[in-house]
Design a protein around this motif. Sequence first.
Motif, PDB file in Angstrom:
ATOM      1  N   LYS A  69       0.844  -1.188   0.000  1.00  4.56           N
ATOM      2  CA  LYS A  69       0.000   0.000   0.000  1.00  4.56           C
ATOM      3  C   LYS A  69       0.878   1.236   0.000  1.00  4.56           C
ATOM      4  N   SER A  92      -3.027   6.171  -2.402  1.00  2.00           N
ATOM      5  CA  SER A  92      -3.675   7.253  -1.666  1.00  2.00           C
ATOM      6  C   SER A  92      -2.783   8.477  -1.714  1.00  2.00           C
ATOM      7  N   ASP A 101      -4.552  13.769   8.528  1.00  2.12           N
ATOM      8  CA  ASP A 101      -5.404  12.669   8.046  1.00  2.12           C
ATOM      9  C   ASP A 101      -4.624  11.380   7.807  1.00  2.12           C
ATOM     10  N   LYS A 104      -6.274   8.091   9.031  1.00  7.53           N
ATOM     11  CA  LYS A 104      -7.410   7.700   8.199  1.00  7.53           C
ATOM     12  C   LYS A 104      -6.942   7.087   6.883  1.00  7.53           C
ATOM     13  N   VAL A 105      -5.923   7.695   6.297  1.00  5.89           N
ATOM     14  CA  VAL A 105      -5.419   7.224   5.008  1.00  5.89           C
ATOM     15  C   VAL A 105      -4.786   5.842   5.152  1.00  5.89           C
ATOM     16  N   GLU A 107      -5.255   3.561   7.548  1.00 10.93           N
ATOM     17  CA  GLU A 107      -6.160   2.526   8.033  1.00 10.93           C
ATOM     18  C   GLU A 107      -7.288   2.190   7.072  1.00 10.93           C
ATOM     19  N   SER A 108      -7.525   3.026   6.079  1.00 10.44           N
ATOM     20  CA  SER A 108      -8.636   2.781   5.152  1.00 10.44           C
ATOM     21  C   SER A 108      -8.310   1.642   4.180  1.00 10.44           C
ATOM     22  N   ASN A 109      -9.322   0.869   3.858  1.00 10.36           N
ATOM     23  CA  ASN A 109      -9.176  -0.176   2.844  1.00 10.36           C
ATOM     24  C   ASN A 109      -9.398   0.366   1.436  1.00 10.36           C
ATOM     25  N   GLU A 110      -9.793   1.609   1.359  1.00 13.86           N
ATOM     26  CA  GLU A 110     -10.045   2.239   0.068  1.00 13.86           C
ATOM     27  C   GLU A 110      -8.948   3.263  -0.230  1.00 13.86           C
ATOM     28  N   ARG A 111      -8.914   3.700  -1.475  1.00 12.97           N
ATOM     29  CA  ARG A 111      -8.016   4.797  -1.841  1.00 12.97           C
ATOM     30  C   ARG A 111      -8.567   6.093  -1.249  1.00 12.97           C
ATOM     31  N   VAL A 112      -7.719   6.856  -0.574  1.00  9.35           N
ATOM     32  CA  VAL A 112      -8.139   8.110   0.049  1.00  9.35           C
ATOM     33  C   VAL A 112      -7.309   9.254  -0.537  1.00  9.35           C
ATOM     34  N   SER A 114      -6.698  13.266   0.279  1.00 12.01           N
ATOM     35  CA  SER A 114      -6.923  14.369   1.211  1.00 12.01           C
ATOM     36  C   SER A 114      -5.887  15.450   0.922  1.00 12.01           C
TER      37      SER A 114
END
Length: 418
Positions: A69, A92, A101, A104-105, A107-112, A114
């Motif tokens: 990641k 991300s 952030d 959040k970036v 730990e997220s399983n999605e692309r973030v 910010s």
Amino acid sequence: MKVYFETYGCALNKGDTYSMMSLLRERNHEIVETLEGADVVVINTCAVRMETEEKMKKRIRELSKTGKKLVIAGCLTGAQPGLVSSLSPSSSMIGPQSISDIVKVVESNERVISLDSKTPSILPRVFDGLISVIPIEDGCAGNCNFCITKLARRNLRSYPLRNIVETVKRMISQGAKEIELTGQDTAVYGLDMGGKVTLPDVVKEVASLEGDFMIRVGMMTPEMAMRHLDSILEAWENPKVYKFFHIPVQSGNDKVLREMNRKYTVDEFRAIVKEIRKKFRLVNITTDIIVGHPGEDDSAFEDTLNLMKELRFERIHIAMYSIRPNTRSSMLAQVPGPIKKERLKRAVSLYEELSREVHKEYLGRQMRVLALERGKDDTIIGRTINYIPVILSDAVLGNWYDVKIVDSSFFDLRGEIV
């Protein structure tokens, strides 16, 4: 998760990395030293120059192929998010003013993505070695025509004085010997908070803390330094403050300064240097110079060389102008590449000559030196009161030494412990 950081660019970027590390550690993530041992890779990018951007692009492509990641942070992301997204579409992205952030970036399983968070960031709670980098502000009040960083760090944000002081206290208790107060332009500190608290106030408060440590203050622009010069000089009198000033002149020609949209004249810069040197007998004035900016003809370049000879700076960061996208300077008539390269060569050669002369003046002196970093071949790098590096043997990190200067180069001094 195990998170690996790669950081490029200035001290402010380093401070941002330490802040991100602090936030992740508070969530029980582990910061690891190697890429191979990581679940998540964070690259904190720089975009200040064209060759730096090319290096960042190459490294992003390499990291994208690791299968890990990837989070792309820093000024390249803030200034050119479209470019970064095209280099690594699944990664991300986090802008330099969105580092709060990072949890959040990661730990997220999605692309973030910010790019401009409204959440204020914390100051660093970790550091490496004996030097703690503490951002005191982010963003600037200027609008230089050549600068891409202003597109990445659009908003001026000063950290509250109380937070800075508490952070420094924590770092001193953890063993920091040098506190580096940094920012995009440290002299604008507090402007966004009504101007009631300024850079000298920060320095005085930090210097009043108990402990054996030194304070190094980062870059300040001439036009902002002029506004508070008397109080800056007063604050720097404290024995815990390095007699070090990083004030970029950029050019020795007023016409070129106007093309750059710099808000001072060469004579005003001279006056600043004169006042500083009148106040402190032993001082280090470091500057930046851009060679080959649009509008620089042969005469203007000679003005810059003459200013170097006249003011005999202790350190000069010399760069050849490179076009940065979406800046006003990129739309002006450009100095041909071969001419820029030849001017760069001449400027660097003169700087090395002048620096050797300046450093030779230290030979035979006895100076107080703080041992701070490991150098090559088991040596230790110490710093004088005016922040000149001194190479030592058989020194212990964190200790002060009386040192006799026995040799010099254009870059540093060599010392023997008395």
